[in-house]
Motif scaffolding. Structure first.
Motif, mmCIF file in Angstrom:
data_model
loop_
_atom_site.group_PDB
_atom_site.id
_atom_site.type_symbol
_atom_site.label_atom_id
_atom_site.label_comp_id
_atom_site.label_asym_id
_atom_site.label_seq_id
_atom_site.Cartn_x
_atom_site.Cartn_y
_atom_site.Cartn_z
ATOM 1 N N THR A 111 -22.962 -0.437 -17.353
ATOM 2 C CA THR A 111 -22.128 0.519 -16.630
ATOM 3 C C THR A 111 -22.839 1.859 -16.483
ATOM 4 O OG1 THR A 111 -20.961 1.114 -18.656
ATOM 5 C CG2 THR A 111 -19.941 -0.547 -17.248
ATOM 6 N N HIS A 112 -23.595 2.245 -17.485
ATOM 7 C CA HIS A 112 -24.355 3.495 -17.416
ATOM 8 C C HIS A 112 -25.418 3.390 -16.330
ATOM 9 C CE1 HIS A 112 -27.096 6.725 -18.410
ATOM 10 N NE2 HIS A 112 -26.221 7.220 -19.256
ATOM 11 N N ASP A 113 -26.121 2.265 -16.274
ATOM 12 C CA ASP A 113 -27.144 2.062 -15.249
ATOM 13 C C ASP A 113 -26.534 2.064 -13.852
ATOM 14 O OD1 ASP A 113 -29.083 1.922 -17.199
ATOM 15 O OD2 ASP A 113 -29.223 -0.275 -17.165
ATOM 16 N N LEU A 114 -25.387 1.422 -13.691
ATOM 17 C CA LEU A 114 -24.726 1.409 -12.385
ATOM 18 C C LEU A 114 -24.300 2.812 -11.970
ATOM 19 C CD1 LEU A 114 -22.513 -1.793 -12.607
ATOM 20 C CD2 LEU A 114 -24.500 -1.439 -11.163
ATOM 21 N N THR A 115 -23.798 3.581 -12.928
ATOM 22 C CA THR A 115 -23.382 4.949 -12.631
ATOM 23 C C THR A 115 -24.583 5.796 -12.244
ATOM 24 O OG1 THR A 115 -21.605 4.730 -14.237
ATOM 25 C CG2 THR A 115 -22.154 6.958 -13.537
ATOM 26 N N ASN A 116 -25.700 5.653 -12.958
ATOM 27 C CA ASN A 116 -26.900 6.416 -12.633
ATOM 28 C C ASN A 116 -27.443 6.024 -11.264
ATOM 29 O OD1 ASN A 116 -26.889 7.919 -14.951
ATOM 30 N ND2 ASN A 116 -28.347 6.632 -16.036
ATOM 31 N N ASP A 117 -27.437 4.736 -10.950
ATOM 32 C CA ASP A 117 -27.905 4.287 -9.644
ATOM 33 C C ASP A 117 -27.046 4.890 -8.542
ATOM 34 O OD1 ASP A 117 -29.877 2.795 -10.826
ATOM 35 O OD2 ASP A 117 -28.830 0.870 -10.600
ATOM 36 N N ASP A 118 -25.752 4.953 -8.765
ATOM 37 C CA ASP A 118 -24.834 5.495 -7.771
ATOM 38 C C ASP A 118 -25.072 6.990 -7.570
ATOM 39 O OD1 ASP A 118 -22.700 5.389 -5.934
ATOM 40 O OD2 ASP A 118 -21.339 6.160 -7.470
ATOM 41 N N THR A 119 -25.238 7.745 -8.653
ATOM 42 C CA THR A 119 -25.450 9.186 -8.523
ATOM 43 C C THR A 119 -26.815 9.481 -7.920
ATOM 44 O OG1 THR A 119 -26.201 9.323 -10.821
ATOM 45 C CG2 THR A 119 -23.894 9.837 -10.398
ATOM 46 N N GLU A 120 -27.830 8.683 -8.227
ATOM 47 C CA GLU A 120 -29.149 8.874 -7.628
ATOM 48 C C GLU A 120 -29.094 8.609 -6.129
ATOM 49 O OE1 GLU A 120 -31.905 6.449 -9.751
ATOM 50 O OE2 GLU A 120 -31.756 7.636 -11.579
ATOM 51 N N GLY A 121 -28.356 7.588 -5.736
ATOM 52 C CA GLY A 121 -28.198 7.287 -4.317
ATOM 53 C C GLY A 121 -27.482 8.402 -3.592
ATOM 54 N N THR A 122 -26.502 9.020 -4.231
ATOM 55 C CA THR A 122 -25.773 10.133 -3.636
ATOM 56 C C THR A 122 -26.676 11.345 -3.483
ATOM 57 O OG1 THR A 122 -23.763 9.338 -4.695
ATOM 58 C CG2 THR A 122 -23.715 11.578 -3.873
ATOM 59 N N LYS A 123 -27.518 11.617 -4.484
ATOM 60 C CA LYS A 123 -28.447 12.741 -4.409
ATOM 61 C C LYS A 123 -29.445 12.545 -3.290
ATOM 62 C CE LYS A 123 -28.191 13.977 -9.307
ATOM 63 N NZ LYS A 123 -28.921 14.001 -10.578
ATOM 64 N N GLU A 124 -29.965 11.325 -3.141
ATOM 65 C CA GLU A 124 -30.932 11.043 -2.079
ATOM 66 C C GLU A 124 -30.291 11.192 -0.710
ATOM 67 O OE1 GLU A 124 -32.569 7.177 -2.799
ATOM 68 O OE2 GLU A 124 -33.536 7.791 -4.665
ATOM 69 N N THR A 125 -29.039 10.793 -0.578
ATOM 70 C CA THR A 125 -28.326 10.926 0.684
ATOM 71 C C THR A 125 -28.146 12.395 1.034
ATOM 72 O OG1 THR A 125 -27.147 8.868 0.230
ATOM 73 C CG2 THR A 125 -26.237 10.284 1.938
ATOM 74 N N LYS A 126 -27.773 13.209 0.046
ATOM 75 C CA LYS A 126 -27.585 14.642 0.292
ATOM 76 C C LYS A 126 -28.891 15.306 0.667
ATOM 77 C CE LYS A 126 -23.494 15.294 -2.566
ATOM 78 N NZ LYS A 126 -22.921 15.957 -3.739
ATOM 79 N N LYS A 127 -30.019 14.899 0.044
ATOM 80 C CA LYS A 127 -31.318 15.471 0.371
ATOM 81 C C LYS A 127 -31.718 15.124 1.802
ATOM 82 C CE LYS A 127 -33.330 15.628 -4.261
ATOM 83 N NZ LYS A 127 -34.378 15.076 -5.149
ATOM 84 N N SER A 128 -31.483 13.894 2.213
ATOM 85 C CA SER A 128 -31.864 13.481 3.557
ATOM 86 C C SER A 128 -30.969 14.145 4.616
ATOM 87 C CB SER A 128 -31.820 11.970 3.706
ATOM 88 O OG SER A 128 -30.507 11.493 3.546
ATOM 89 N N GLU A 129 -29.720 14.419 4.271
ATOM 90 C CA GLU A 129 -28.821 15.100 5.201
ATOM 91 C C GLU A 129 -29.193 16.575 5.347
ATOM 92 O OE1 GLU A 129 -24.883 14.484 3.720
ATOM 93 O OE2 GLU A 129 -24.803 12.409 4.404
ATOM 94 N N ALA A 130 -29.726 17.171 4.290
ATOM 95 C CA ALA A 130 -30.081 18.596 4.317
ATOM 96 C C ALA A 130 -31.322 18.836 5.181
ATOM 97 C CB ALA A 130 -30.310 19.104 2.906
ATOM 98 N N LYS A 131 -32.155 17.846 5.349
ATOM 99 C CA LYS A 131 -33.395 18.018 6.120
ATOM 100 C C LYS A 131 -33.133 18.019 7.548
ATOM 101 C CE LYS A 131 -36.458 16.032 2.734
ATOM 102 N NZ LYS A 131 -37.409 15.004 2.433
#
Length: 64
Positions: free
Chosen positions: A44-64
């Protein structure tokens, strides 16, 4: 659910488990339960980290 058992109920469950499984088998069962819980938490910890990392990458790509 487990909060309503209380201390006397927990002692009764442990005594019944000791009678059913015996003193030699009970530590093995506890160890297996602990390993299962540890693996579940890790998953569950790994799934949560994968989800938050995916959200961070999405926000970075939207900011560019």
């Amino acid at each position: 659910m487990l909060s309503s058992i209380g201390f006397p109920g927990l002692i009764l469950i442990l005594i019944i488990a000791l009678v059913i499984f015996g003193p030699k088998k009970l530590p093995e069962i506890g160890k297996a339960a602990g390993q299962t819980l540890r693996e579940f938490r890790k998953s569950t910890h790994d799934l949560t980290n994968d989800d938050t990392e995916g959200t961070k990458e999405t926000k970075k790509s939207e900011a560019k």
